[in-house]
Design a protein around this motif. Structure first.
Motif, PDB file in Angstrom:
ATOM      1  N   TRP A  81      12.230  20.458 -23.151  1.00 15.97           N
ATOM      2  CA  TRP A  81      13.413  19.917 -23.282  1.00 15.97           C
ATOM      3  C   TRP A  81      13.323  18.844 -24.432  1.00 15.97           C
ATOM      4  O   TRP A  81      12.250  18.631 -25.068  1.00 15.97           O
ATOM      5  CB  TRP A  81      13.785  19.038 -22.040  1.00 15.97           C
ATOM      6  CG  TRP A  81      13.152  18.050 -21.600  1.00 15.97           C
ATOM      7  CD1 TRP A  81      12.997  16.608 -21.652  1.00 15.97           C
ATOM      8  CD2 TRP A  81      11.978  18.350 -20.552  1.00 15.97           C
ATOM      9  NE1 TRP A  81      11.894  16.329 -20.939  1.00 15.97           N
ATOM     10  CE2 TRP A  81      11.333  17.239 -20.436  1.00 15.97           C
ATOM     11  CE3 TRP A  81      11.550  19.513 -20.000  1.00 15.97           C
ATOM     12  CZ2 TRP A  81      10.253  17.027 -19.294  1.00 15.97           C
ATOM     13  CZ3 TRP A  81      10.253  19.337 -19.124  1.00 15.97           C
ATOM     14  CH2 TRP A  81       9.953  18.261 -18.689  1.00 15.97           C
TER      15      TRP A  81
ATOM     16  N   GLU B  51       8.389  27.218 -24.739  1.00 19.03           N
ATOM     17  CA  GLU B  51       9.542  27.374 -25.007  1.00 19.03           C
ATOM     18  C   GLU B  51      10.782  26.795 -24.174  1.00 19.03           C
ATOM     19  O   GLU B  51      11.818  26.648 -24.206  1.00 19.03           O
ATOM     20  CB  GLU B  51       9.900  28.859 -25.223  1.00 19.03           C
ATOM     21  CG  GLU B  51      10.217  29.603 -23.878  1.00 19.03           C
ATOM     22  CD  GLU B  51       8.480  30.304 -23.509  1.00 19.03           C
ATOM     23  OE1 GLU B  51       8.612  31.134 -22.659  1.00 19.03           O
ATOM     24  OE2 GLU B  51       7.574  30.041 -24.074  1.00 19.03           O
ATOM     25  N   TYR B  52      10.107  26.324 -22.825  1.00 21.71           N
ATOM     26  CA  TYR B  52      11.355  25.702 -21.982  1.00 21.71           C
ATOM     27  C   TYR B  52      11.110  24.113 -22.064  1.00 21.71           C
ATOM     28  O   TYR B  52      11.916  23.335 -21.395  1.00 21.71           O
ATOM     29  CB  TYR B  52      11.041  26.225 -20.513  1.00 21.71           C
ATOM     30  CG  TYR B  52      11.023  27.624 -20.365  1.00 21.71           C
ATOM     31  CD1 TYR B  52      12.392  28.013 -19.959  1.00 21.71           C
ATOM     32  CD2 TYR B  52      10.106  28.371 -20.363  1.00 21.71           C
ATOM     33  CE1 TYR B  52      12.813  29.421 -19.664  1.00 21.71           C
ATOM     34  CE2 TYR B  52      10.476  29.674 -20.113  1.00 21.71           C
ATOM     35  CZ  TYR B  52      11.864  30.073 -19.866  1.00 21.71           C
ATOM     36  OH  TYR B  52      11.978  31.691 -19.720  1.00 21.71           O
TER      37      TYR B  52
ATOM     38  N   GLN C 209      17.028  27.968 -22.215  1.00 21.24           N
ATOM     39  CA  GLN C 209      16.294  26.447 -21.660  1.00 21.24           C
ATOM     40  C   GLN C 209      16.613  26.026 -20.293  1.00 21.24           C
ATOM     41  O   GLN C 209      15.620  25.578 -19.458  1.00 21.24           O
ATOM     42  CB  GLN C 209      16.405  25.270 -22.608  1.00 21.24           C
ATOM     43  CG  GLN C 209      15.271  24.213 -22.429  1.00 21.24           C
ATOM     44  CD  GLN C 209      15.744  23.111 -21.432  1.00 21.24           C
ATOM     45  OE1 GLN C 209      17.006  22.961 -21.292  1.00 21.24           O
ATOM     46  NE2 GLN C 209      14.809  22.735 -20.928  1.00 21.24           N
TER      47      GLN C 209
ATOM     48  N   ILE D  25      14.602  26.506 -16.954  1.00 20.52           N
ATOM     49  CA  ILE D  25      13.265  25.988 -16.699  1.00 20.52           C
ATOM     50  C   ILE D  25      12.975  25.826 -15.037  1.00 20.52           C
ATOM     51  O   ILE D  25      11.909  25.960 -14.991  1.00 20.52           O
ATOM     52  CB  ILE D  25      13.262  24.537 -17.405  1.00 20.52           C
ATOM     53  CG1 ILE D  25      11.928  24.118 -17.137  1.00 20.52           C
ATOM     54  CG2 ILE D  25      14.523  23.651 -16.678  1.00 20.52           C
ATOM     55  CD1 ILE D  25      11.639  22.792 -18.100  1.00 20.52           C
TER      56      ILE D  25
END
Length: 191
Positions: A127, A124-125, A3, A6
């Motif tokens: 937060w 999927e990134y 993550q 990003i």
């Protein structure tokens, strides 16, 4: 997928959005943070430069967000995690071509594209406290003197440019574990 990547991913998605401007005619290419200055009016370029990364202090860093997951034994684990660190990403988009008219046309196409489609899906990134909301591309105003300073700092010739900002979040991996009390026994003595 990590993550914390990003920033790299949002930059790629921003470039992809700008590529859509000219997808049918393929008249220009996109350069991301590269010193390459190979262009002409047959193959002009848009240069995307990440100007700065600045922490956005709108989240309360003392706040705790409750999370839960199942461990490998099937037990429910609950913990607290800090909210994501919010970061403002500031970009400059500059047309590189030998003709001013081509540069002006490219700037107009960018303005139209971002006005019509100013959101970036990050999937999927995402937060921790964003809840899958897309990132908004915002036009930022930078006065002419600051623009000149930016070009001098980058050691490139001045070009009419557009400036954009996007806010993203980066999660913490630090977990503050806690356990729930499952059963309490209270005993009292008779007096």
């Amino acid at each position: 997928m990590e993550q914390s990547h990003i920033i790299e991913r949002v930059t790629e998605l921003f470039a992809e959005k700008l590529k859509k401007i000219d997808a049918d005619e393929n008249r220009f290419h996109i350069i991301i943070d590269d010193d390459t200055e190979i262009y002409d009016d047959k193959q002009p370029a848009l240069k995307i430069i990440l100007l700065g990364i600045e922490e956005n202090h709108s989240n309360n860093m003392f706040e705790k967000i409750k999370q839960s997951e199942i461990d490998e034994d099937g037990n429910l684990i609950e913990y607290f995690i800090q909210p994501a660190t919010l970061i403002n990403l500031r970009y400059m988009v500059a047309p590189y071509c030998s003709s001013r008219n081509t540069a002006y046309r490219m700037l107009g196409m960018i303005i139209k594209q971002i006005k019509d489609d100013n959101l970036i899906e990050i999937d999927e990134y995402d937060w921790i406290d964003n809840n899958m909301n897309p990132i908004k591309i915002e036009n930022i105003q930078i006065d002419f003197e600051k623009q000149i300073q930016i070009f001098n700092l980058l050691r490139i010739d001045f070009k009419p440019s557009l400036f954009y900002q996007m806010t993203v979040g980066i999660n913490s991996d630090k977990k503050e574990m806690f356990r729930r009390v499952e059963e309490r026994k209270i005993s009292a003595k008779k007096i």
